[in-house]
Design an enzyme around this catalytic site. Structure first.
Site, PDB file in Angstrom:
ATOM      1  CE  LYS A  30      -4.448  -1.520   1.693  1.00  0.00           C
ATOM      2  NZ  LYS A  30      -4.241  -2.936   2.058  1.00  0.00           N
ATOM      3  CD  GLU A  43     -10.934   5.343   1.547  1.00  0.00           C
ATOM      4  OE1 GLU A  43     -10.672   6.513   1.220  1.00  0.00           O
ATOM      5  OE2 GLU A  43     -10.369   4.348   1.059  1.00  0.00           O
ATOM      6  CB  SER A  54      -0.060  -8.170  -1.250  1.00  0.00           C
ATOM      7  OG  SER A  54      -0.846  -9.025  -0.441  1.00  0.00           O
TER       8      SER A  54
HETATM    9  C1  LIG Z   1      -5.070  -3.978   1.545  1.00  0.00           C
HETATM   10  C2  LIG Z   1      -4.363  -5.225   1.233  1.00  0.00           C
HETATM   11  C3  LIG Z   1      -4.746  -6.062   0.149  1.00  0.00           C
HETATM   12  C4  LIG Z   1      -5.948  -5.823  -0.687  1.00  0.00           C
HETATM   13  O1  LIG Z   1      -5.973  -4.651  -1.428  1.00  0.00           O
HETATM   14  P1  LIG Z   1      -5.732  -4.607  -2.990  1.00  0.00           P
HETATM   15  O2  LIG Z   1      -6.077  -3.212  -3.355  1.00  0.00           O
HETATM   16  O3  LIG Z   1      -6.638  -5.604  -3.643  1.00  0.00           O
HETATM   17  O4  LIG Z   1      -4.319  -4.933  -3.224  1.00  0.00           O
HETATM   18  C5  LIG Z   1      -3.982  -7.184  -0.114  1.00  0.00           C
HETATM   19  N1  LIG Z   1      -2.917  -7.513   0.640  1.00  0.00           N
HETATM   20  C6  LIG Z   1      -2.532  -6.759   1.688  1.00  0.00           C
HETATM   21  C7  LIG Z   1      -1.353  -7.184   2.477  1.00  0.00           C
HETATM   22  C8  LIG Z   1      -3.238  -5.587   2.018  1.00  0.00           C
HETATM   23  O5  LIG Z   1      -2.837  -4.849   3.053  1.00  0.00           O
END
Ligand SMILES: *Cc1c(COP(=O)(O)O)cnc(C)c1O
Length: 389
Positions: free
Chosen positions: A92, A114, A373
């Site tokens: 993020k 938000e 992610s």
């Molecule tokens: C917020 C988040 C997501 C989901 O958000 P996307 O916009 O679909 O990427 C996925 N993995 C992690 C670790 C997150 O913090």
């Protein structure tokens, strides 16, 4: 960073996307679009963005060969793109840094956002602290109650967290409040949106700043394997880490792009087209067109809509979207921890779960790139509860 993303001037990806908002907000978004176009490829702006990614976020992060997991599954060679190693522990921050630099260029000194579970709020508050910007985070009353620690984190970072009591006191209500604030204060205020969703130009902005993931991974896999991957796999909530992980492979038709959703929030696989939160995309809805409640164990995937570009990629059969069950996700969470010494975020464990399903059926010289992610420290208490420890 400049990968074109097939968007029309009106902000449409095929039949999806667009701007479905009141006239006042339309003007504010048009102003944002003009600034984004002005700066997105500006060499000075990109240099600054890349410097922050390197010195503050810790990029480039590695593309790790998951040797033990590969051997255990006995098939495709699995590589992990390590967004979990970024400052604040997830992808993020890539988008937050980009948007905050854009905010500064636009003369804003106040940033609003938000947040649902709090992850985007924390990333935003982090960057605001570093950039010395005033930060206001709108959060539903109910979410504030459930995410006490993240509220404290944001406050530690100097943000003001505003409790939204309207409606159900959830994410949707927080979005409405943030949009009202934006329309009222747009001359001094920047609305920093956290995923590849929302009205144009946000999906394009988020794509632009998350594309760094695949810009790096494409170079890295070419260095390590001398070839492109057979598939890139990422989890899909609003779709920002997935679009970033896919971006630089979209033109490589031999690389499959696979988005993974929770069975309990299967927007891409079960949704139908609708307008939600100012844009048209696939959406889980009832017969009356109201968004359906979702219930994923991963807070970051708990959203009934999805970014419009994913809807287009699905319709064009360029990307595939699949679901995994809660049990498969918990198993993947434990398996990656044990075999590789990497505790994944529950969101990312969705991508791992699907990888574990398909890797063993593939040839030994096949290559998979999985977008990790985020890291799972935030989820260990929840997993402990769910697995009855
Ligand atoms: C917020 C988040 C997501 C989901 O958000 P996307 O916009 O679909 O990427 C996925 N993995 C992690 C670790 C997150 O913090």
């Amino acid at each position: 960073m400049t990968k074109a993303n097939n968007v029309t001037e009106e902000g449409f990806f095929g039949e999806f996307g667009g701007v479905y908002v009141p006239e006042q907000l339309e003007k504010v978004l048009a102003r944002l679009e003009r600034s984004f176009q002005q700066f997105k490829d500006d060499p000075g702006f990109l240099k600054e963005y890349e410097e922050y990614l390197q010195e503050y976020v810790g990029r480039p992060n590695p593309l790790t060969y998951a040797e033990r997991l590969t051997r255990k599954l006995g098939g495709a060679r699995i590589y992990l793109k390590r967004e979990d190693l970024n400052h604040t522990g997830a992808h993020k921050i890539n988008n937050v840094i980009g948007q905050i630099l854009l905010a500064r260029k636009m003369g804003a000194h106040r940033v609003i956002a938000e947040t649902g579970a709090g992850q985007h709020g924390v990333a935003t508050a982090t960057a605001c602290a570093m950039m010395n910007m005033e930060c206001v985070i709108y959060m539903g009353k109910e979410d504030i109650r459930r995410q006490e620690l993240n509220v404290f984190r944001m406050e530690l970072l100097g943000a003001r967290v505003v409790s939204v009591e309207n409606g159900g006191g959830r994410l949707k209500d927080a979005v409405d409040e943030a949009l009202n604030d934006f329309v009222e204060n747009y001359e001094t205020t920047f609305y920093l949106l956290g995923s590849a969703v929302g009205p144009h130009p946000y999906p394009s902005i988020v794509h632009h700043f998350q594309a760094v993931i695949s810009k790096e991974s494409r170079q890295q896999i070419l260095e390590k394997e001398g070839r492109l991957p057979d598939a890139v796999i990422a989890c899909v909530g609003g779709g920002s880490n997935a679009i970033g992980a896919f971006s630089h492979y979209i033109e490589d038709k031999t690389t499959r792009l696979i988005g993974v959703e929770p069975l309990e929030a299967a927007t891409m696989t079960q949704g139908t087209a609708a307008v939600l939160h100012g844009f048209r995309s696939l959406c889980l809805q009832d017969e009356k067109g109201n968004p359906l409640p979702t219930e994923s164990i991963a807070a970051g995937l708990d959203y009934p809509g999805v970014g419009p570009e994913h809807s287009m990629l699905k319709q064009a059969s360029r990307a595939e979207y699949v679901t995994v069950t809660k049990q498969e996700v918990l198993h993947a969470f434990q398996e990656l921890s044990r075999t590789e010494g990497i505790i994944p975020a529950l969101e990312s464990a969705h991508a791992i779960a699907h990888t574990m399903k398909i890797a063993s059926g593939m040839e030994e010289n096949a290559v998979l790139v999985v977008n990790l992610s985020g890291r799972g420290d935030k989820d260990v208490a929840e997993v402990k509860k769910l697995t009855n420890h």
